[in-house]
Design an enzyme around this catalytic site. Structure first.
Site, mmCIF file in Angstrom:
data_model
loop_
_atom_site.group_PDB
_atom_site.id
_atom_site.type_symbol
_atom_site.label_atom_id
_atom_site.label_comp_id
_atom_site.label_asym_id
_atom_site.label_seq_id
_atom_site.Cartn_x
_atom_site.Cartn_y
_atom_site.Cartn_z
ATOM 1 N N HIS A 145 0.842 -1.206 0.000
ATOM 2 C CA HIS A 145 0.000 0.000 0.000
ATOM 3 C C HIS A 145 0.876 1.255 0.000
ATOM 4 C CE1 HIS A 145 -3.457 2.576 1.328
ATOM 5 N NE2 HIS A 145 -2.501 3.212 1.990
ATOM 6 N N GLU A 146 1.878 1.291 0.888
ATOM 7 C CA GLU A 146 2.761 2.454 0.955
ATOM 8 C C GLU A 146 3.676 2.529 -0.274
ATOM 9 O OE1 GLU A 146 2.318 4.720 3.091
ATOM 10 O OE2 GLU A 146 0.897 3.636 4.343
ATOM 11 N N HIS A 149 1.950 4.387 -2.968
ATOM 12 C CA HIS A 149 2.052 5.831 -2.749
ATOM 13 C C HIS A 149 3.378 6.352 -3.288
ATOM 14 C CE1 HIS A 149 -1.482 6.680 -0.414
ATOM 15 N NE2 HIS A 149 -1.180 5.872 0.570
ATOM 16 N N ASP A 156 -4.758 7.676 -1.165
ATOM 17 C CA ASP A 156 -5.710 6.863 -0.402
ATOM 18 C C ASP A 156 -7.119 7.002 -0.950
ATOM 19 O OD1 ASP A 156 -4.164 5.557 1.607
ATOM 20 O OD2 ASP A 156 -3.881 7.491 2.576
#
Length: 893
Positions: A145-146, A149, A156
């Site tokens: 998830h990070e 980014h 998000d």
């Protein structure tokens, strides 16, 4: 040790050079994971990092159609850790330290949609405390998830500040995809669940309402919403993307995360062309490296072209570096080159002020000969730093020796001290993780002093790192004065360095309490034309005033540096850079300045950037932290601005930050992200808040230089930037819109405003939307808040949701991209709150409704039958009554 001062920093080196992350075939390599030097040795951290990346690799492989995985990663451990399996670090570098407030994983992301972030941050507590897995999800999933980014520039899909919104009369949870199902409940003080209450002001659930996700889902997306859900294994694609959700992904990108990854990210071309792997990938391989004490070699040009003021400026700047910048226990060597190369000093450990002064005495003072850049032998330079300064084109073939320098393993900082310096200098810096700086030799610019001052290498220990408070110059025949604010985070080893061009001036420096320092308190080096005041002990906090008086026209510069006042209080710092080191002029560049006290943003500061080309063109921009235009998030301490007035050649960047109006304050960092409850979980760990008083301060920073090569004579006319903060509200039948004015110099032009009942129509066919008269809207200066209210030519019914978007147009008729889609609903207060769109709750309501209808019908039938029987049989009234009661009993059976 206070747990708030201990952290592990996962930092991905992100430049497009060989030192940055690369996608080699299907595998990511050159991923660097750095642990701050302030983290005590705990080998469990290494094991947990390996486990997290390994799990993340397989999760990433599944998420992106089996195309990519993590092949290799390097773990950089602190210098003080002991171990036999740590090899010498090559060009792996550690970013500056970050204080940890709370344990939530975080990505430092402040570019535009689709651009890379800076780093990912985890704390030791997050990596070692397994109870947090239940709160955030498995570490490998959170890592991916990070990673999305940081690597691909997506955002998000939840929103902790706006967790619910209206959609055509229903209440929805902010999520993607909309197929994610769950229940809306409040948790009582006793731990039980109750129906959510509705806020009469917003007609949305109160802040106590929580969206509880169902364990079993019919969809597998999305990772950017909540990777901790077992069913989630994919990124949201266009066919299921929730365009209505008021989240950062829609605000910044306006498209699905999958689309950004495959169409806008740094890996877009590779991802589209790669074929899926035939077999699952192997686990990643890991290398443990360690950097000990810093080793710096100054390689200084003393060729004939360096004569006159240049050799003097080199002497002044190198002296400042040796006296005030390079840290204790570092090893420094000095080499000169011209027709031949000479070692003026072998590597010498800086263990005292006497050692520093002895090195300064060896610095070159005379320039003569040719510029042979390939004379020096790098030797065993693995992990060492080279500061390579030259002002001209090489007499020999620097392109021939540059590859061997790059392969040496050294970090090479190159300083091009003229516009004729060889372009191979840029390549050497980029490919070794060094800095490229192109200071000019204009005396008042102080750029060479600034360049040397920027050559710090952080290990995560801020106690020995210098902080530049001021750097400014002027040419005058009278008075040169100003104020430098020393705040409470700095004060040790504070020095004022004044350089004059011709004759020794009168100098007065006054402390905040009124103590006067004159030349008798200062060190005057006549040969270097430098005057230095070293404040004994810890400098008094407050405004220090300086005054320099001269009777002849000459140039002056003043440079003020300091260090932390207390070992447990990190300093306020500023770090600046451009979004790219090279531009062809087809897109605007962006200037960034991050002002922080480690993890905590410093907001409401006054931040100015000066960009000066090698031809002398100077542009000054005020950087903003307002969450609009080039700025990603409001009040995150990252100030930014578009730069459009590009000129051919190299340019330098310098940023000045000050708070002398009392407006600046610390902010608790808002970490974008959500923890969604799948079941009742322990609350998120508390976030520690420190006192918010910053006090007056000044800071300066020099970013890396950048180069522009325009395809035409002048840069193109850039359209106004995309509006990303459009918001809408309906009050009775009046629509209220707010946004931040786009562009850089836009003070003329128009805006085009459209609305629709259909969000996707407005998103993909903006011109087909209903038009709104905007003749009353006068475009304001960039960064100003704009407002517009109007009535539509329709009656807005209760429960109606409308969508709005804007395009800006400048006086050259250049149009911006369509803004974010703002939505507003008309919800009139009702005796009962509007229904919450919740599959589980809707099913319950449906079953109850069917039961009630069945009861009513049965009752009516029973009454009719009983009446007919009464007429036919003239039975006693108590018989009919018993029959009716029996029917009622059957209804409730």
């Amino acid at each position: 040790m206070d747990s708030r001062t201990v952290f592990v920093l996962l930092w991905m080196l992100l430049s497009s050079t060989s030192t940055g992350i690369k996608l080699d075939g299907n595998g990511y390599v050159d991923v660097v994971i750095a642990i701050s030097s302030r983290v005590p040795q705990d080998n469990r951290l290494i094991d947990q990092i390996k486990e997290m990346v390994t799990e993340g690799s397989f999760y990433l492989y599944d998420a992106l159609d089996e195309k990519v995985y993590f092949r290799e990663a390097t773990i950089l451990v602190p210098p003080q850790w002991n171990g036999t399996d740590f090899t010498k670090a090559r060009t792996e570098m550690l970013l500056r330290p970050i204080l940890s407030y709370g344990v939530e994983p975080y990505t430092n992301q402040y570019g535009e949609c689709g651009t890379e972030g800076e780093y990912i941050h985890f704390t030791p507590e997050y990596l070692l405390n397994d109870t947090l897995i239940e709160l955030y999800g498995s570490r490998g999933r959170v890592f991916v998830h990070e990673w999305a980014h940081m690597r691909w520039g997506v955002y998000d899909e939840c929103n902790g500040e706006t967790p619910f919104y209206h959609s055509n009369g229903h209440i929805e949870a902010t999520r993607c995809s909309k197929n994610i199902e769950g229940q809306f409940y409040e948790v009582t003080a006793g731990g039980s669940l109750q129906e959510c209450r509705i806020d009469p002001q917003t007609s949305l659930p109160t802040k106590e309402c929580i969206f509880f996700l169902d364990r079993n889902q019919i969809t597998n997306s999305s990772i950017m919403f909540f990777p901790g859900l077992d069913a989630v294994t994919a990124f949201c694609q266009e066919d299921e993307h929730n365009y209505e959700a008021p989240n950062m992904q829609n605000k910044k990108c306006g498209k699905a995360a999958w689309t950004v990854i495959f169409e806008d990210s740094v890996d877009k071309d590779a991802l589209r062309s790669l074929k899926p792997l035939q077999y699952p990938p192997p686990p990643p391989s890991f290398k443990l490296v360690q950097r000990k004490q810093r080793v710096v070699c100054l390689i200084l040009d003393v060729s004939g072209s360096m004569g006159g003021s240049r050799i003097l400026q080199q002497l002044q700047a190198a002296t400042h570096f040796l006296r005030n910048i390079v840290e204790d226990q570092a090893s420094v060597g000095i080499v000169t080159f011209s027709t031949e190369a000479y070692t003026l000093s072998p590597l010498t450990t800086i263990d005292s002020d006497t050692t520093r002064e002895n090195l300064i005495k060896l610095l070159p003072k005379v320039a003569d000969g040719w510029t042979y850049m390939c004379k020096a032998d790098n030797g065993d330079a693995l992990g060492d730093e080279i500061v390579f300064l030259t002002d001209g084109q090489a007499t020999d073939n620097i392109a021939g020796c540059a590859p061997s320098a790059i392969q040496s393993g050294a970090i090479i900082h190159t300083l091009a001290f003229s516009n004729s310096a060889a372009h191979a200098l840029t390549e050497m810096a980029n490919k070794t993780g060094g800095k490229f700086l192109s200071p000019n030799d204009k005396t008042t610019s102080n750029q060479l002093m600034d360049a040397f001052a920027s050559l710090t290498l952080s290990t995560g220990d801020y106690t020995n790192e210098p902080v530049q408070l001021e750097s400014i110059g002027a040419r005058t025949s009278d008075l040169f004065n100003g104020t430098v604010s020393v705040d409470q985070t700095v004060g040790n080893k504070t020095s004022f360095v004044i350089i004059y061009e011709n004759s020794f001036p009168s100098i007065y420096i006054q402390s905040p309490s009124g103590l006067i320092y004159t030349q008798t308190n200062m060190n005057h080096d006549v040969s270097q034309k430098t005057v230095t005041l070293n404040i004994p002990g810890t400098a008094e906090p407050g405004d220090w005033k300086y005054s320099i008086q001269t009777k002849i026209l000459q140039a002056f510069t003043i440079t003020v540096t300091s260090q932390v006042a207390q070992a447990d209080v990190p300093p306020v710092t500023v770090k600046s850079h451009m979004n790219q080191q090279f531009s062809d002029g087809t897109k605007p560049m962006i200037v960034f300045a991050e002002v922080s006290q480690n993890y905590r943003p410093v907001i409401k500061a006054e931040v100015w950037a000066t960009l000066e080309s090698e031809t002398g063109s100077v542009h000054t921009l005020q950087l903003l932290d307002n969450g609009a235009g080039a700025d990603a998030f409001q009040d995150d301490g990252i100030y930014s601005r578009y730069f459009i007035k590009m000129v051919n050649g190299r340019s330098s960047l310098k940023v000045r930050v000050k708070n002398q109006s009392g407006q600046t304050r610390f902010a608790v960092l808002y970490v974008p992200g959500c923890v969604i409850n799948v079941k009742l979980k322990p609350p998120k760990p508390p976030v520690f808040e420190e006192p918010l008083d910053v006090g007056n301060f000044t800071r300066t920073d020099t970013g890396e230089s950048f180069e522009v090569k325009l395809s035409g004579i002048a840069p193109p006319n850039f359209p106004p930037n995309r509006i990303t903060d459009l918001s809408a509200e309906i009050q009775e039948d009046t629509v209220l819109l707010n946004w931040t004015a786009p562009g850089e110099d836009l003070d003329q032009g128009t805006v085009v405003l459209k609305w629709s009942f259909d969000l996707k129509m407005l998103r993909f066919n903006f011109s087909n939307g209903h038009s709104v008269n905007t003749t009353a809207v006068s475009p304001q200066k960039a960064g100003s808040v704009e407002q517009h209210s109007f009535n539509l030519n329709i009656t807005i019914q209760n429960g109606t949701t409308l969508y709005f978007a804007i395009q800006s147009e400048d006086k050259q008729k250049a149009k911006s991209e369509t803004s974010n889609i703002a939505q507003a609903s008309k919800i009139l207060p009702a005796p009962k709150p509007p229904g919450i769109s919740n599959p589980g709750m809707n099913l319950t309501v449906l079953v109850i409704s069917l039961c009630v209808v069945t009861m009513v019908i049965c009752f009516i039938v029973a009454v009719v039958i009983c009446a007919v029987k009464r007429r036919k049989h003239s039975a006693q009234s108590d018989t009919a009554l018993i029959f009716a009661n029996e029917c009622q009993n059957n209804l409730y059976a």
